[in-house]
Design a protein around this motif. Structure first.
Motif, PDB file in Angstrom:
ATOM      1  N   ARG A 174     146.924  26.602 -14.801  1.00  0.00           N
ATOM      2  CA  ARG A 174     145.859  27.502 -14.375  1.00  0.00           C
ATOM      3  C   ARG A 174     144.647  27.096 -15.110  1.00  0.00           C
ATOM      4  NH1 ARG A 174     149.504  30.438 -17.567  1.00  0.00           N
ATOM      5  NH2 ARG A 174     148.576  31.143 -19.548  1.00  0.00           N
ATOM      6  N   ASP A 175     144.552  26.162 -16.045  1.00  0.00           N
ATOM      7  CA  ASP A 175     143.284  25.912 -16.729  1.00  0.00           C
ATOM      8  C   ASP A 175     142.743  24.746 -16.236  1.00  0.00           C
ATOM      9  OD1 ASP A 175     143.978  27.918 -18.875  1.00  0.00           O
ATOM     10  OD2 ASP A 175     145.215  26.565 -19.839  1.00  0.00           O
ATOM     11  N   LEU A 176     143.105  23.977 -15.408  1.00  0.00           N
ATOM     12  CA  LEU A 176     142.800  22.485 -15.054  1.00  0.00           C
ATOM     13  C   LEU A 176     141.483  22.765 -14.355  1.00  0.00           C
ATOM     14  CD1 LEU A 176     146.040  20.747 -13.830  1.00  0.00           C
ATOM     15  CD2 LEU A 176     144.688  20.383 -15.908  1.00  0.00           C
ATOM     16  N   ALA A 177     141.442  23.479 -13.592  1.00  0.00           N
ATOM     17  CA  ALA A 177     140.015  23.906 -12.551  1.00  0.00           C
ATOM     18  C   ALA A 177     138.959  23.934 -13.604  1.00  0.00           C
ATOM     19  CB  ALA A 177     140.037  25.045 -11.665  1.00  0.00           C
ATOM     20  N   ALA A 178     139.126  25.027 -14.575  1.00  0.00           N
ATOM     21  CA  ALA A 178     138.081  25.096 -15.762  1.00  0.00           C
ATOM     22  C   ALA A 178     137.612  23.941 -16.419  1.00  0.00           C
ATOM     23  CB  ALA A 178     138.378  26.359 -16.299  1.00  0.00           C
ATOM     24  N   LEU A 179     138.903  23.455 -16.869  1.00  0.00           N
ATOM     25  CA  LEU A 179     138.579  22.370 -17.718  1.00  0.00           C
ATOM     26  C   LEU A 179     137.944  20.921 -16.974  1.00  0.00           C
ATOM     27  CD1 LEU A 179     139.197  20.641 -20.391  1.00  0.00           C
ATOM     28  CD2 LEU A 179     141.440  19.983 -19.475  1.00  0.00           C
ATOM     29  N   ARG A 180     138.052  20.800 -15.639  1.00  0.00           N
ATOM     30  CA  ARG A 180     137.480  19.727 -14.860  1.00  0.00           C
ATOM     31  C   ARG A 180     135.932  20.122 -14.971  1.00  0.00           C
ATOM     32  NH1 ARG A 180     142.212  20.159 -11.318  1.00  0.00           N
ATOM     33  NH2 ARG A 180     143.337  18.263 -11.705  1.00  0.00           N
ATOM     34  N   LEU A 181     135.775  21.322 -14.623  1.00  0.00           N
ATOM     35  CA  LEU A 181     134.189  21.798 -14.679  1.00  0.00           C
ATOM     36  C   LEU A 181     133.510  21.573 -15.971  1.00  0.00           C
ATOM     37  CD1 LEU A 181     132.187  23.320 -12.988  1.00  0.00           C
ATOM     38  CD2 LEU A 181     132.901  25.505 -13.657  1.00  0.00           C
ATOM     39  N   PHE A 182     134.273  21.971 -17.036  1.00  0.00           N
ATOM     40  CA  PHE A 182     133.849  21.643 -18.477  1.00  0.00           C
ATOM     41  C   PHE A 182     133.439  20.099 -18.669  1.00  0.00           C
ATOM     42  CE2 PHE A 182     134.786  20.484 -22.869  1.00  0.00           C
ATOM     43  CZ  PHE A 182     133.726  21.200 -23.630  1.00  0.00           C
ATOM     44  N   ILE A 183     134.294  19.402 -18.574  1.00  0.00           N
ATOM     45  CA  ILE A 183     134.012  17.907 -18.309  1.00  0.00           C
ATOM     46  C   ILE A 183     132.972  17.383 -17.598  1.00  0.00           C
ATOM     47  CG2 ILE A 183     135.245  15.522 -17.908  1.00  0.00           C
ATOM     48  CD1 ILE A 183     137.832  16.935 -18.540  1.00  0.00           C
ATOM     49  N   ALA A 215     138.236  31.940 -38.515  1.00  0.00           N
ATOM     50  CA  ALA A 215     138.104  31.264 -37.226  1.00  0.00           C
ATOM     51  C   ALA A 215     137.916  31.971 -36.081  1.00  0.00           C
ATOM     52  CB  ALA A 215     139.350  30.533 -36.789  1.00  0.00           C
ATOM     53  N   ARG A 216     136.620  31.393 -35.244  1.00  0.00           N
ATOM     54  CA  ARG A 216     136.311  32.272 -33.858  1.00  0.00           C
ATOM     55  C   ARG A 216     136.980  31.731 -32.890  1.00  0.00           C
ATOM     56  NH1 ARG A 216     130.492  30.601 -33.891  1.00  0.00           N
ATOM     57  NH2 ARG A 216     131.467  28.389 -34.374  1.00  0.00           N
ATOM     58  N   LEU A 217     137.822  30.357 -33.034  1.00  0.00           N
ATOM     59  CA  LEU A 217     138.285  29.642 -31.868  1.00  0.00           C
ATOM     60  C   LEU A 217     139.414  30.009 -31.749  1.00  0.00           C
ATOM     61  CD1 LEU A 217     136.626  27.348 -30.350  1.00  0.00           C
ATOM     62  CD2 LEU A 217     138.171  25.601 -31.658  1.00  0.00           C
ATOM     63  N   THR A 218     139.741  29.911 -30.423  1.00  0.00           N
ATOM     64  CA  THR A 218     141.464  30.242 -30.124  1.00  0.00           C
ATOM     65  C   THR A 218     141.744  28.907 -29.410  1.00  0.00           C
ATOM     66  OG1 THR A 218     140.975  31.196 -27.993  1.00  0.00           O
ATOM     67  CG2 THR A 218     141.127  32.479 -29.790  1.00  0.00           C
ATOM     68  N   ILE A 219     143.045  28.342 -29.708  1.00  0.00           N
ATOM     69  CA  ILE A 219     143.911  27.324 -29.175  1.00  0.00           C
ATOM     70  C   ILE A 219     145.049  27.715 -28.290  1.00  0.00           C
ATOM     71  CG2 ILE A 219     144.898  25.169 -30.091  1.00  0.00           C
ATOM     72  CD1 ILE A 219     142.038  24.860 -30.364  1.00  0.00           C
ATOM     73  N   SER A 232     150.788  16.145 -23.793  1.00  0.00           N
ATOM     74  CA  SER A 232     150.133  17.585 -23.837  1.00  0.00           C
ATOM     75  C   SER A 232     148.777  17.948 -24.383  1.00  0.00           C
ATOM     76  CB  SER A 232     151.343  18.156 -24.946  1.00  0.00           C
ATOM     77  OG  SER A 232     152.651  17.995 -24.898  1.00  0.00           O
ATOM     78  N   GLY A 233     148.277  18.864 -23.499  1.00  0.00           N
ATOM     79  CA  GLY A 233     146.831  19.158 -23.802  1.00  0.00           C
ATOM     80  C   GLY A 233     146.668  20.395 -24.795  1.00  0.00           C
ATOM     81  N   LEU A 234     145.643  20.599 -25.599  1.00  0.00           N
ATOM     82  CA  LEU A 234     145.238  21.723 -26.143  1.00  0.00           C
ATOM     83  C   LEU A 234     143.735  22.020 -25.718  1.00  0.00           C
ATOM     84  CD1 LEU A 234     146.391  21.078 -30.020  1.00  0.00           C
ATOM     85  CD2 LEU A 234     147.542  22.672 -28.017  1.00  0.00           C
ATOM     86  N   ILE A 235     143.753  23.412 -25.619  1.00  0.00           N
ATOM     87  CA  ILE A 235     142.183  23.958 -25.034  1.00  0.00           C
ATOM     88  C   ILE A 235     141.873  24.828 -26.134  1.00  0.00           C
ATOM     89  CG2 ILE A 235     141.177  25.441 -23.374  1.00  0.00           C
ATOM     90  CD1 ILE A 235     142.026  22.968 -22.248  1.00  0.00           C
ATOM     91  N   GLY A 236     140.500  24.619 -26.493  1.00  0.00           N
ATOM     92  CA  GLY A 236     139.850  25.368 -27.570  1.00  0.00           C
ATOM     93  C   GLY A 236     138.904  26.394 -26.616  1.00  0.00           C
ATOM     94  N   ARG A 237     138.919  27.621 -26.863  1.00  0.00           N
ATOM     95  CA  ARG A 237     138.071  28.698 -26.457  1.00  0.00           C
ATOM     96  C   ARG A 237     137.421  29.313 -27.296  1.00  0.00           C
ATOM     97  NH1 ARG A 237     142.617  28.741 -22.703  1.00  0.00           N
ATOM     98  NH2 ARG A 237     141.992  28.486 -20.642  1.00  0.00           N
ATOM     99  N   LEU A 238     136.170  29.893 -27.100  1.00  0.00           N
ATOM    100  CA  LEU A 238     135.185  30.501 -27.751  1.00  0.00           C
ATOM    101  C   LEU A 238     134.806  31.834 -26.885  1.00  0.00           C
ATOM    102  CD1 LEU A 238     133.848  30.998 -30.574  1.00  0.00           C
ATOM    103  CD2 LEU A 238     131.615  29.628 -29.653  1.00  0.00           C
ATOM    104  N   ASP A 239     135.057  33.049 -27.222  1.00  0.00           N
ATOM    105  CA  ASP A 239     134.663  34.180 -26.340  1.00  0.00           C
ATOM    106  C   ASP A 239     135.244  34.061 -24.905  1.00  0.00           C
ATOM    107  OD1 ASP A 239     133.163  35.387 -28.518  1.00  0.00           O
ATOM    108  OD2 ASP A 239     131.375  34.324 -28.010  1.00  0.00           O
ATOM    109  N   GLY A 240     136.228  33.194 -24.831  1.00  0.00           N
ATOM    110  CA  GLY A 240     137.108  33.340 -23.433  1.00  0.00           C
ATOM    111  C   GLY A 240     136.411  32.096 -22.772  1.00  0.00           C
ATOM    112  N   ARG A 241     135.648  31.270 -23.254  1.00  0.00           N
ATOM    113  CA  ARG A 241     135.412  30.095 -22.423  1.00  0.00           C
ATOM    114  C   ARG A 241     135.462  28.851 -23.192  1.00  0.00           C
ATOM    115  NH1 ARG A 241     130.318  27.964 -24.401  1.00  0.00           N
ATOM    116  NH2 ARG A 241     129.432  29.374 -26.302  1.00  0.00           N
ATOM    117  N   ILE A 242     136.161  27.650 -22.310  1.00  0.00           N
ATOM    118  CA  ILE A 242     136.361  26.689 -22.810  1.00  0.00           C
ATOM    119  C   ILE A 242     135.177  25.714 -23.639  1.00  0.00           C
ATOM    120  CG2 ILE A 242     137.249  24.205 -22.480  1.00  0.00           C
ATOM    121  CD1 ILE A 242     138.544  25.362 -19.982  1.00  0.00           C
TER     122      ILE A 242
END
Length: 233
Positions: free
Chosen positions: A77-86, A67-71, A109-119
């Motif tokens: 603190r993730d909300l600003a980046a998640l809104r930008l991703f959406i 697996a390359r993905l991290t969960i 409850s939310g889960l975030i998947g990251r690849l190389d540090g980016r959502i």
């Protein structure tokens, strides 16, 4: 919000220009009328066949490659980046942001998947302490070790590259570590890609239901009725 509105408007203008080049002015007018009638019909009545799937969380999917993905659990603190991703990746960003706000307001409850540090993806789940309207509509009586999963989204550029399978595998491990045993999800039957990915991850068909929506206001599944809210889809 202004930026999202302008982006969506530009997409519509670009699509209209493409149709005009392809079909001419008459063809463009015909297709715009067809879409207008389809939109009105959809607002009056919708029939949504849905598939409910279930999995035993302990049976983690087998990945062909590491697996390359991290969960990780969604944090404030993730909300600003998640809104930008959406905004950048969701074809209906405004509704995606409304769904995000709805889930936060209801303490899901939310889960975030990251690849190389980016959502690159996210998903949501809840248990019987914070019931979800879709689970209630389908009469899914969650036990103490059951969860209801919903709103899985993977960046379009990564679909078809096992990213969805990795997300499900790592998510199940996260839920297993929290002590949960079974998970349910409902997926509109037309979303064959998502159903296929869940099957690849070991999820099994649990039931099939037909959801009827009248006037964008009332939902019915079998003999159960609820107020319709587009943020649930």
């Amino acid at each position: 919000m202004v930026t999202v509105t302008l982006t969506v408007s530009m997409r519509y203008l670009q699509k209209a220009a493409e149709l005009h080049r392809r079909y001419g002015l008459t063809g463009l007018g015909r297709r715009l009328l067809e879409r207008a009638f389809a939109s009105v019909r959809t607002r009056l009545y919708q029939l949504r066949p849905e598939v409910i799937l279930k999995t035993q969380i302990a049976k983690l999917p087998t990945l062909k490659t590491p697996a390359r993905l991290t969960i990780s659990a969604l944090q404030a603190r993730d909300l600003a980046a998640l809104r930008l991703f959406i905004r950048d990746h969701n074809s209906d960003a405004s509704n995606g942001l409304r769904r995000l706000r709805y889930s936060l307001d209801h303490r899901y409850s939310g889960l975030i998947g990251r690849l190389d540090g980016r959502i690159v993806g996210y998903g949501w789940w809840t248990d019987n302490t914070a019931p979800h309207p879709q689970a209630q509509l389908h009469a899914l009586a969650l036990g103490e070790r059951d969860v209801f999963a919903f709103d899985l989204f993977i960046a379009p550029s990564l679909r078809g590259r096992h990213t969805g399978l990795e997300f499900l595998a790592m998510s199940q491990k996260h839920l297993l570590d929290l002590g949960y045993a079974y998970a349910y999800v409902n997926i509109v039957a037309a979303n064959r890609r998502s159903i296929w990915v869940h099957h690849q991850a070991g999820w099994k068909d649990y039931d099939r239901r037909k959801v009827r929506i009248w006037c964008s206001a009332i939902m019915q599944c079998q003999d159960r009725f609820r107020r319709y809210d587009p943020r649930w889809f």
